[in-house]
Scaffold this motif. Structure first.
Motif, PDB file in Angstrom:
ATOM      1  N   GLY A 263       0.793  -1.129  -0.155  1.00 47.04           N
ATOM      2  CA  GLY A 263      -0.033  -0.035  -0.141  1.00 47.04           C
ATOM      3  C   GLY A 263       0.612   1.237   0.126  1.00 47.04           C
ATOM      4  O   GLY A 263       0.313   2.263   0.001  1.00 47.04           O
ATOM      5  N   LYS A 293     -10.551   4.109   0.758  1.00 52.26           N
ATOM      6  CA  LYS A 293      -9.423   4.088   1.459  1.00 52.26           C
ATOM      7  C   LYS A 293      -8.877   5.550   1.962  1.00 52.26           C
ATOM      8  O   LYS A 293      -9.294   6.470   1.385  1.00 52.26           O
ATOM      9  CB  LYS A 293      -8.286   3.550   0.516  1.00 52.26           C
ATOM     10  N   ASP A 294      -8.198   5.736   3.190  1.00 46.67           N
ATOM     11  CA  ASP A 294      -7.683   6.752   3.559  1.00 46.67           C
ATOM     12  C   ASP A 294      -6.453   7.017   2.785  1.00 46.67           C
ATOM     13  O   ASP A 294      -5.424   6.028   2.866  1.00 46.67           O
ATOM     14  CB  ASP A 294      -7.471   6.846   5.131  1.00 46.67           C
ATOM     15  N   CYS A 316     -11.788   8.018  -2.759  1.00 44.25           N
ATOM     16  CA  CYS A 316     -11.053   7.793  -1.435  1.00 44.25           C
ATOM     17  C   CYS A 316     -12.032   8.296  -0.363  1.00 44.25           C
ATOM     18  O   CYS A 316     -12.991   8.951  -0.547  1.00 44.25           O
ATOM     19  CB  CYS A 316      -9.692   8.356  -1.460  1.00 44.25           C
ATOM     20  N   GLN A 379      -0.042  -4.881   5.408  1.00 44.98           N
ATOM     21  CA  GLN A 379      -0.597  -3.896   4.705  1.00 44.98           C
ATOM     22  C   GLN A 379      -0.743  -2.328   5.771  1.00 44.98           C
ATOM     23  O   GLN A 379      -0.946  -2.642   6.895  1.00 44.98           O
ATOM     24  CB  GLN A 379      -2.198  -4.136   4.740  1.00 44.98           C
ATOM     25  N   LYS A 381      -1.491   0.711   7.545  1.00 45.08           N
ATOM     26  CA  LYS A 381      -2.862   1.135   7.942  1.00 45.08           C
ATOM     27  C   LYS A 381      -2.520   2.445   8.637  1.00 45.08           C
ATOM     28  O   LYS A 381      -3.960   3.291   8.945  1.00 45.08           O
ATOM     29  CB  LYS A 381      -3.232   0.252   9.066  1.00 45.08           C
ATOM     30  N   GLN A 413      -4.781   3.530   4.282  1.00 45.43           N
ATOM     31  CA  GLN A 413      -4.573   2.248   3.698  1.00 45.43           C
ATOM     32  C   GLN A 413      -3.772   2.423   2.271  1.00 45.43           C
ATOM     33  O   GLN A 413      -3.489   1.585   1.413  1.00 45.43           O
ATOM     34  CB  GLN A 413      -6.011   1.653   3.591  1.00 45.43           C
ATOM     35  N   LEU A 414      -3.390   3.674   2.080  1.00 46.78           N
ATOM     36  CA  LEU A 414      -2.817   3.970   0.619  1.00 46.78           C
ATOM     37  C   LEU A 414      -1.899   5.056   0.906  1.00 46.78           C
ATOM     38  O   LEU A 414      -2.234   5.946   1.244  1.00 46.78           O
ATOM     39  CB  LEU A 414      -3.663   4.191  -0.613  1.00 46.78           C
TER      40      LEU A 414
END
Length: 494
Positions: A263, A293-294, A316, A379, A381, A413-414
């Motif tokens: 990510g 995603k955040d 997003c 991943q 976070k 998350q990205l």
């Protein structure tokens, strides 16, 4: 000039953009157009100043002041005011092979050095430039113009980005047979895969121009990486000259704990895969989605803004853009006088869209990431952040120093790394055997562009480092001129 008092009579006026809430739903360009009578008024604002700094292209304090390709701005401003659009196109094409590109993505250093801009809003140079070429395409005035005769000389251009395209166009105009080698599946380089579609439409703008170049005789060999699919030595053997326009594509990384987590991606990997998905009609294996995603974007500049705009179009959940530098002032600082490029606070399209969606500009300043936090599956976070202050170290260099007590955590998350580029990729340059400068760029003097290998020339970001699209056009045209001189003993190219 046709309207000596135009700068007094008319205010600066730009076309309205599509509303942020509307345009984030698609990938279409978001600028509207002014009616012709309004454009003529904007052309009339050009002052007939004694020394027009707008087209000087001078470097002041390390930044461009005026147009690096020396566009004949006062001339085509006046022609637009008079309604002589075809004559304005001729003037524009004298210095600029691709005004539809610069008219959309250039930051307009010409406007930063406009004499009117000393005490009033400057002339809308960039918009007028774009309107001239868009009008020309609509009228069918832009047509293939292959050279009347060929010289028998062959030139290989490595890279089809801005510098490569301008070098190829000029060398082809001189009558040489030009082959452009591009490792991607489509030509265009940065113009194709580095700039999102909403800023520069691929089909309506980029591919349209590429088709004209092909009809003029330029050969594009895509999916062909020099050093892998064809050797550098083969190019040196098969062509009379080689022009390296490979860009500065080695991204700056952020080596902090958690960098290996899933990510966390380089910005260009995110943008490239997104544009390819749009062009192909479906996502590929390399597609990176921001949907739900955040998202944390680390780095400002155009690339960071493009990550913001693209993430919003994905849908997003939240968005944060982290900048390690301080916020620029709203007005020129005393140490940033005209005609230098104005280092002032700007709100670009991405920040405007984020503010419309989430209620505020997503940027935080004087902030850096200290580590990435992951979950049990590897991943990302969260991103751990801290404020910084810029202080001098023992060597007198300005460095960022963390401010105790400002540590905080942002969900993510990205994470997209948009911190610029370090220089060109080295294997190609090793294979060609060209010398490098201390910054790892190709060593070739600006104005001559010839490398340590006599038949090899270099232009654009691979020679000067990460820079503006308009500087790439300057260098591509210059390298073509010197390459033509090398091949023919003289040159008529500007």
């Amino acid at each position: 000039m046709g309207k000596p008092t135009g700068f007094i009579e008319y205010l600066r006026e730009l076309p309205a953009d599509r509303s942020p809430a509307e345009r984030v739903k698609d990938w279409k360009e978001f600028h509207h157009h002014l009616p012709e009578h309004k454009l003529r008024e904007q052309g009339a604002r050009c002052m007939d100043c004694g020394v027009p700094f707008c087209h000087t292209g001078t470097l002041l304090s390390g930044m461009a002041s005026g147009c690096p390709i020396n566009n004949l701005i006062p001339e085509w401003n006046d022609l637009v005011y008079r309604g002589l659009w075809k004559e304005a196109l001729v003037r524009l094409h004298k210095t600029n092979n691709f005004p539809e590109f610069t008219g959309r993505v250039c930051p307009a250093p010409c406007e930063g050095s406009c004499v009117l801009g000393m005490n009033n809003p400057p002339v809308t140079i960039k918009n007028i430039e774009c309107e001239i070429i868009d009008h020309a395409w609509e009228q069918g005035w832009v047509i293939p113009e292959p050279p009347a005769k060929r010289t028998g000389k062959t030139v290989a251009v490595i890279g089809s980005g801005p510098s490569g395209l301008s070098a190829a166009a000029q060398l082809n105009k001189a009558g040489h047979s030009v082959t452009v080698f591009e490792r991607a599946d489509r030509a265009g380089g940065l113009l194709m895969y580095g700039i999102p579609n909403m800023k520069l439409d691929k089909e309506a703008v980029v591919l349209r121009r590429l088709r004209v170049l092909e009809q003029e005789g330029i050969v594009f060999r895509c999916n062909t990486e020099v050093g892998k699919d064809i050797s550098a030595q083969q190019l040196l053997n098969d062509f009379d000259a080689v022009v390296v326009c490979a860009g500065a594509t080695a991204p700056r990384d952020l080596s902090i704990p958690g960098r290996e987590l899933q990510g966390v991606h380089f910005a260009m990997d995110f943008l490239r895969a997104n544009t390819r998905a749009l062009l192909d009609g479906s996502p590929g294996a390399d597609y990176i989605s921001a949907a739900g995603k955040d998202v944390v974007v680390i780095g400002g500049g155009d690339t960071g803004t493009d990550c913001v705009g693209t993430s919003l179009r994905h849908g997003c959940t939240s968005l944060l853009q982290v900048e390690i530098m301080p916020r620029s002032p709203d007005q020129r600082a005393p140490d940033n006088p005209w005609p230098e490029w104005p280092k002032i606070h700007r709100i670009d399209y991405g920040q405007e869209e984020a503010a419309a969606r989430f209620g505020a500009d997503p940027r935080v300043y004087l902030t850096t990431a200290t580590r990435f936090e992951g979950d049990a599956d590897g991943q990302v976070k969260a991103v751990h952040l801290v404020d910084v202050e810029w202080t001098r170290n023992d060597q007198g260099q300005m460095i960022p120093k963390p401010v105790s007590g400002t540590e905080r955590v942002a969900p993510a998350q990205l994470v997209l790394l948009a911190m610029g580029f370090l220089g060109p990729e080295q294997p190609l340059l090793d294979a060609l055997g060209v010398a490098r400068d201390p910054r790892s760029n190709v060593k070739a003097e600006h104005g001559r562009f010839q490398t340590s290998v006599p038949k090899v020339f270099a232009a654009g970001d691979c020679r000067r480092g990460q820079s503006l699209v308009v500087w790439a056009f300057n260098e591509g045209r210059g390298a073509a001129r010197e390459c033509d001189r090398f091949l023919m003993g003289e040159t008529d190219l500007p």
